[in-house]
Motif scaffolding. Structure first.
Motif, PDB file in Angstrom:
ATOM      1  N   ARG A  70       5.957  -3.486  -4.354  1.00  0.00           N
ATOM      2  CA  ARG A  70       6.435  -3.763  -5.718  1.00  0.00           C
ATOM      3  C   ARG A  70       6.425  -5.256  -5.972  1.00  0.00           C
ATOM      4  O   ARG A  70       6.074  -5.712  -7.043  1.00  0.00           O
ATOM      5  N   GLU A  71       6.783  -5.987  -4.933  1.00  0.00           N
ATOM      6  CA  GLU A  71       6.801  -7.447  -5.050  1.00  0.00           C
ATOM      7  C   GLU A  71       5.376  -7.974  -5.293  1.00  0.00           C
ATOM      8  O   GLU A  71       5.139  -8.853  -6.102  1.00  0.00           O
ATOM      9  N   SER A  88       9.019  -1.855  -1.127  1.00  0.00           N
ATOM     10  CA  SER A  88       9.574  -3.014  -1.832  1.00  0.00           C
ATOM     11  C   SER A  88       8.605  -4.183  -1.806  1.00  0.00           C
ATOM     12  O   SER A  88       8.441  -4.885  -2.796  1.00  0.00           O
ATOM     13  N   THR A 111       6.020  -2.229   3.060  1.00  0.00           N
ATOM     14  CA  THR A 111       7.071  -1.343   2.559  1.00  0.00           C
ATOM     15  C   THR A 111       6.949  -1.212   1.051  1.00  0.00           C
ATOM     16  O   THR A 111       6.342  -2.072   0.405  1.00  0.00           O
TER      17      THR A 111
END
Lengths: 286, 263
Positions: free
Chosen positions: A252-253, A249, A247
């Protein structure tokens, strides 16, 4: 489909492979297994080690002395920075697709594709260019499968980028490759050609049971075509699992500010992929 | 920026002393060579009358034996053809073995030095040696051109090989190809147009050289030229020179056309 190989043996096994370029870590103790018949995406920002890893798998580059090994199809490719002595036999079973296609521009497409059979043809015949009708038939069938049979006798340099990449894939078909390693095969292509090339690879994977490892710049393509994704950052594996779990997110992590570089590839173009019957890419001639 | 700096930048920097010294040395070299080469321009003026008489002996050219001259000129061209073809055949392996991206250093360096030696010695010298070895006649000329041209072409061929794009070769290598197959399918197709172009250039210049190696007895028009010059048959000499110029021009034009075909 017809994964003839025993499933207990991985198609590709990398263990503790490291590579240092002039004091810069390009690969950091990478270990991974890929099972026969898998289609795996290798993602990461530029300089994350995708190309380096793929080149090591084909024995086109050597890891650091004293550590790590690569086995493909149950045969040693390299270990401790030494190339296996029977590397040519292993390479003939592994197809490599390059970002810049790496065809010989002045030779006709047919000859370029026929070079896929060099691993099997006796030396005196290959050096004199005496390919049998059967070998030519195989090459033509491969070109037909990737949809550019009508370009057989055109000089490779006269083809568009997408056509050249499909010719390069046809070369791996003539090789009867059991593993295809594709190093950013769509990075130099426009979106339509990119889709065609990815469809072609996916089809070879499902129809022939060929193991495919493809490095990609764009996560969207990985999610679309590859069930499994391996993510690299600074030469180390930071994610290895289902592509569906990637995903925004999580990206980004994993990548922080670099995540943007990976996500923007097919922005707003989800429809273009879904709207296309999967056979069309192979049937259409550009 | 201060005004003093501006003033300095208005004019070009002063010529350095080293540069002046180099000019001085160049002038000294010219003066010294003038002496050694016995250059006496006054002779050109003083003996102008003699030279005019000498020159008038050349005209009108005497084409009475033109069939013989043309026949010998054809032999000259034939010498050049075989000298070049043999050299091309030899220069292909030597050129590859002298290339940095093909051969390891312990092969490359000896091959390069050998080719340097072949290039350093003029065709005329080789012709004299081969006349002794295989006797008077065109074959000595063929061998002389062959040996010298091999040295020249091997160097040009290897430079072409060093300039190739390595990626297609890697593409061939990735199929499990043998190193020889990599060369035949990956390297040669890339360098072929350049190789053909170089070979044709050398053929042109070998036609010129072949007309000279005859002078030491290695066959062709050179032999004729040498004999008639020594016999003071200047009208005939003029005819032969015209035939040489015509042939060389013809071949230059033809090979330029041929070269265009391959590029």
């Amino acid at each position: 489909m017809n994964a003839a190989m025993p499933t207990d043996k991985p198609a590709i096994r990398v263990s503790k492979l490291s590579k240092t370029f002039k004091g810069c870590k390009a690969l950091e103790t990478v270990s991974l297994d890929i099972a026969p018949g898998e289609m795996v995406a290798l993602i990461g920002a530029s300089g994350s080690g995708k190309s380096t890893l793929l080149r090591h798998l084909a024995g086109l580059a050597l890891g650091d002395d004293g550590t790590g090994s690569v086995d493909v199809l149950g045969t040693r490719v390299q270990s401790r920075g030494q190339l296996a002595s029977d590397i040519r036999r292993t390479r003939s079973r592994v197809g490599f697709v390059f970002q810049q296609f790496n065809l010989v521009g002045r030779l006709p497409v047919m000859t370029n594709v026929l070079t896929g059979s060099l691993g099997r043809v006796p030396l005196w015949r290959s050096l004199t260019g005496r390919f049998t009708t059967e070998e030519r038939r195989l090459a033509l069938d491969a070109l037909d499968r990737v949809g550019i049979a009508d370009k057989s006798w055109t000089r490779a340099s006269a083809l568009s980028g997408g056509q050249q990449q499909r010719a390069a894939i046809a070369r791996t078909l003539v090789q009867k490759a059991e593993v295809i390693l594709a190093d950013e095969p769509i990075a130099s292509l426009d979106p339509v050609s990119s889709r065609r090339v990815m469809e072609t690879l996916a089809r070879i994977n499902t129809e022939d049971g060929v193991t495919v490892v493809v490095s990609l710049h764009q996560v969207d393509f990985a999610i679309r075509y590859c069930p499994r994704t391996i993510a690299l950052k600074k030469g180390a594996v930071i994610y290895d699992g289902p592509s569906a779990a990637l995903t925004p997110s999580l990206l980004r992590e994993l990548y922080g500010s670099q995540a943007e570089e990976l996500g923007t590839g097919v922005q707003g173009s989800a429809s273009f992929v879904t709207g296309l019957p999967s056979g069309l890419a192979l049937a259409a001639n550009a | 920026m201060t005004t003093t700096d501006d003033a300095r930048l208005l004019h070009p920097p002063r010529t350095s002393l080293t540069k002046l010294a180099v000019y001085g040395i160049a002038l000294a070299l010219l003066a010294w060579s003038w002496h050694g080469a016995e250059i006496r321009p006054e002779i050109l003026v003083k003996d102008a009358g003699n030279m005019a008489t000498f020159l008038s002996d050349f005209f009108p050219p005497n084409f009475r034996d033109w069939r013989f001259y043309v026949q010998e000129m054809l032999i000259t061209v034939q010498i050049a053809i075989w000298g070049t073809v043999l050299a091309v055949v030899a220069a292909v392996p030597f050129g590859l073995l002298a290339a940095e991206n093909i051969a390891p250093v312990w092969v490359r360096q000896p091959v390069r030095r050998l080719m340097d030696a072949l290039r350093a010695i003029n065709e005329m010298v080789f012709a004299m040696l081969f006349v002794v070895a295989v006797g008077l006649g065109p074959f000595a000329g063929v061998l002389a051109l062959f040996v010298h041209t091999t040295g020249v072409l091997a160097k040009l061929f290897s430079e072409a090989v060093e300039a190739i794009d390595p990626r297609p070769v890697e593409g061939i290598r990735a199929t499990g190809a043998n190193p020889l197959e990599e060369i035949v399918y990956g390297v040669i197709p890339q360098v072929l147009p350049l190789w053909i172009s170089y070979a044709l250039y050398r053929f042109e210049s070998n036609v010129r050289s072949a007309s000279v190696v005859g002078m030491v007895g290695a066959g062709g028009i050179g032999v004729v030229l040498w004999e008639i010059i020594r016999g003071f048959y200047f009208a005939e000499t003029c005819a032969v020179m015209i035939i040489i110029v015509a042939t060389v021009s013809l071949i230059d034009v033809a090979s330029a056309q041929l070269r265009k075909l391959f590029i």
